[in-house]
Design a protein around this motif. Structure first.
Motif, short mmCIF file in Angstrom:
data_model
loop_
_atom_site.label_atom_id
_atom_site.label_comp_id
_atom_site.label_asym_id
_atom_site.label_seq_id
_atom_site.Cartn_x
_atom_site.Cartn_y
_atom_site.Cartn_z
N ARG A 139 -35.27 15.98 46.13
CA ARG A 139 -35.07 15.68 44.72
C ARG A 139 -36.10 14.65 44.28
N PRO A 140 -36.32 14.49 42.98
CA PRO A 140 -37.17 13.38 42.53
C PRO A 140 -36.55 12.06 42.97
N ARG A 141 -37.32 11.21 43.64
CA ARG A 141 -36.76 10.01 44.26
C ARG A 141 -37.16 8.72 43.56
N GLU A 142 -37.85 8.83 42.43
CA GLU A 142 -38.30 7.60 41.81
C GLU A 142 -37.32 7.00 40.82
N GLU A 143 -36.21 7.71 40.50
CA GLU A 143 -35.31 7.21 39.48
C GLU A 143 -34.78 5.81 39.80
N ARG A 144 -34.33 5.59 41.05
CA ARG A 144 -33.80 4.27 41.40
C ARG A 144 -34.88 3.20 41.36
N PHE A 145 -36.12 3.61 41.57
CA PHE A 145 -37.22 2.64 41.62
C PHE A 145 -37.64 2.18 40.23
N ASP A 148 -35.40 -0.45 34.96
CA ASP A 148 -35.78 -1.81 34.55
C ASP A 148 -37.23 -2.15 34.89
N ALA A 149 -38.06 -1.16 35.17
CA ALA A 149 -39.47 -1.43 35.48
C ALA A 149 -40.21 -1.83 34.20
N ARG A 150 -41.16 -2.73 34.35
CA ARG A 150 -41.98 -3.14 33.21
C ARG A 150 -43.05 -2.09 32.91
N GLU A 151 -43.50 -1.44 33.98
CA GLU A 151 -44.54 -0.43 33.83
C GLU A 151 -44.50 0.48 35.05
N VAL A 152 -44.80 1.76 34.83
CA VAL A 152 -44.94 2.73 35.92
C VAL A 152 -46.18 3.57 35.63
N TYR A 153 -47.07 3.68 36.60
CA TYR A 153 -48.23 4.53 36.39
C TYR A 153 -48.58 5.25 37.69
N TYR A 154 -49.38 6.31 37.54
CA TYR A 154 -49.70 7.20 38.65
C TYR A 154 -51.21 7.39 38.73
N GLU A 155 -51.70 7.55 39.96
CA GLU A 155 -53.12 7.76 40.19
C GLU A 155 -53.33 8.88 41.20
N GLU A 156 -54.40 9.62 41.00
CA GLU A 156 -54.79 10.67 41.93
C GLU A 156 -55.78 10.10 42.92
N LEU A 157 -55.53 10.35 44.21
CA LEU A 157 -56.38 9.84 45.28
C LEU A 157 -57.06 11.02 46.00
N PRO A 158 -58.12 10.75 46.77
CA PRO A 158 -58.74 11.84 47.54
C PRO A 158 -57.74 12.50 48.48
N ARG A 159 -58.07 13.69 48.94
CA ARG A 159 -57.26 14.48 49.87
C ARG A 159 -55.90 14.84 49.28
N SER A 160 -55.89 15.12 47.96
CA SER A 160 -54.69 15.63 47.27
C SER A 160 -53.50 14.70 47.37
N ARG A 161 -53.76 13.40 47.44
CA ARG A 161 -52.68 12.43 47.49
C ARG A 161 -52.46 11.80 46.11
N GLN A 162 -51.28 11.22 45.92
CA GLN A 162 -50.96 10.54 44.67
C GLN A 162 -50.40 9.16 44.96
N ALA A 349 -25.00 1.56 44.00
CA ALA A 349 -24.02 0.46 43.97
C ALA A 349 -24.54 -0.75 44.73
N LEU A 350 -25.20 -0.52 45.86
CA LEU A 350 -25.75 -1.63 46.64
C LEU A 350 -26.81 -2.38 45.85
N THR A 351 -27.53 -1.66 44.99
CA THR A 351 -28.54 -2.32 44.14
C THR A 351 -27.90 -3.01 42.95
N ASN A 352 -27.06 -2.30 42.21
CA ASN A 352 -26.51 -2.83 40.97
C ASN A 352 -25.51 -3.97 41.19
N VAL A 353 -24.75 -3.90 42.27
CA VAL A 353 -23.69 -4.88 42.50
C VAL A 353 -24.12 -5.97 43.47
N PRO A 358 -34.02 -1.39 45.65
CA PRO A 358 -34.00 0.06 45.89
C PRO A 358 -35.09 0.53 46.84
N GLU A 359 -36.25 -0.16 46.86
CA GLU A 359 -37.33 0.28 47.74
C GLU A 359 -37.02 0.06 49.21
#
Length: 401
Positions: A139-145, A148-162, A349-353, A358-359
């Motif tokens: 599943r998409p796993r970034e939701e918990r991360f 409340d983030a101030r900013e989220v951005y993505y970058e493309e790296l060599p060898r088809s990595r992100q 719950a472990l994060t919120n309470v 989360p990471e």
């Protein structure tokens, strides 16, 4: 030094004479010992022993099965467990030193299917795959991360990595690098003072050669360590002192770790997960068919949450796996999705309470694949969430020192 002093204090407390044992304490101890004896219909101890045999590919030979391992002396520390894999110091470069190209948030409606796996079904934005011998769910796993983030951005790296960068309000950055399949191969927490804490690290040379999903546990002999069940599995139902959670989670793996593994290898391989002990949180009860934790159950997480907080103060690079399990009642695919949702609910719950970052947690549902009690009937012990400290499996010990 602080950790060493705490352990010394614990040993001194253990050496002190035990207080007078009342009849009530004797009764509770006997009840606990009786409950910890494995029932006749208990499943095999290790999850890897519960899996279906690997299917033979058309025209292919039966996979080689390594000889059963001789029981070894338990490693005394994480460093001792990784001794074979870390003969040479690991040189870990900065996770942000490599130049990337900024891209829009990648669409994850349907992840790329690795060779050796097939997509079976989509359930509630979760994708269920089948490999040679088992099902697993993604599943998409970034939701918990990104909450409340101030900013989220993505970058493309060599060898088809992100590269994904989550910036918290205090300036802390969580940087995750995924390979072409979306598997997490690097994860680092960068503090406001630019100090980098490694959470996940896999050698580039190894993972660049991976073209298909293959269980790394197939290269290992069956685990056959002669240890009491109570030293390998801690049932939360019988925990009287919350200190037990910390003592248990602080223990090293039960055998040597050949190399560091990716989070996805640990999530998918029962044999690799078997290397570390687990806590069964059978005290948290979900309503039938529900993944929501009743408010009355949240407080039952306090003891294990305090142990996790204590470990994270000692080493901010700790990673815990939150597993979801169900009994065998109902459809297998539906149980897989339900168990995954329950694992996610506990982590949330472990994060919120309890403020567990989360990471520092990875979640995964396993449905009915790893029953604790062998029965097709409703069974409370099979409806459980479990926690393992997987740090020595996914990051070099030296990175946390």
């Amino acid at each position: 030094m602080k950790r060493r002093k705490e352990r010394e204090a614990a040993r001194q407390r253990a050496a002190e004479p035990e207080p007078a044992i009342t009849e009530e304490r004797v009764k509770r101890r006997k009840e606990r010992e009786a409950a910890m004896r494995r029932p006749e219909n208990a499943a095999r101890l290790f999850d890897s022993a519960k899996e279906k045999p690997v299917r033979r590919k058309p025209g292919g030979a039966e996979p080689d099965q390594p000889a059963r391992a001789r029981a070894e002396r338990l490693p005394e520390s994480d460093a001792a467990a990784q001794a074979r894999a870390s003969r040479d110091p690991v040189q870990i470069g900065s996770v942000i030193s490599e130049e990337g190209r900024r891209i829009e948030r990648p669409r994850r409606e349907r992840p790329e299917v690795p060779e050796g796996a097939e997509l079976v079904r989509e359930v509630n934005n979760r994708f269920i795959f089948r490999t040679d011998n088992t099902y697993f769910i993604e599943r998409p796993r970034e939701e918990r991360f990104i909450n409340d983030a101030r900013e989220v951005y993505y970058e493309e790296l060599p060898r088809s990595r992100q590269r994904e960068v989550v910036v918290r309000p205090d300036g802390t950055r969580i940087v995750t690098i995924r390979n072409r399949w979306g598997d997490v191969v690097r994860r680092v927490k960068i503090l406001p003072d630019d100090r980098e804490i490694v959470l996940v690290y896999v050698e580039d040379d190894y993972y660049d050669e991976v073209l298909e999903w293959r269980d790394p546990g197939l290269d290992l002999p069956p685990l056959d360590l002669d240890i009491p069940v109570r030293d390998y599995i801690l049932d939360a139902e019988w925990v009287e002192d919350p200190e037990d959670y910390y003592t248990f989670l602080d223990q090293p793996p039960v055998e040597q770790v050949e190399r560091t593994y990716s989070l996805d290898e640990v999530r998918r391989s029962a044999r690799i997960r078997d290397k570390v002990r687990r806590i069964d949180l059978d005290i948290v009860n979900f309503e039938f068919g529900s993944a929501q934790i009743p408010e009355s159950e949240i407080g039952k997480l306090e003891g294990v949450a305090e142990a996790m907080q204590r470990l994270l103060k000692e080493n901010p690079g700790e990673t815990f796996l939150i597993e979801g399990h169900t009994d065998a009642v109902g459809a297998e695919v539906a149980n897989l999705a339900l168990s995954d949702q329950r694992a996610e609910a506990v982590a949330t719950a472990l994060t919120n309470v309890f403020d567990i970052a989360p990471e520092n947690m990875e979640t995964q549902g396993y449905g009915e694949q790893y029953l604790k009690v062998e029965t097709q009937e409703p069974e409370r012990e099979n409806r459980r969430v479990a926690i393992r400290r997987i740090t020595p499996l996914v990051a070099p010990v030296a990175s946390s020192e």
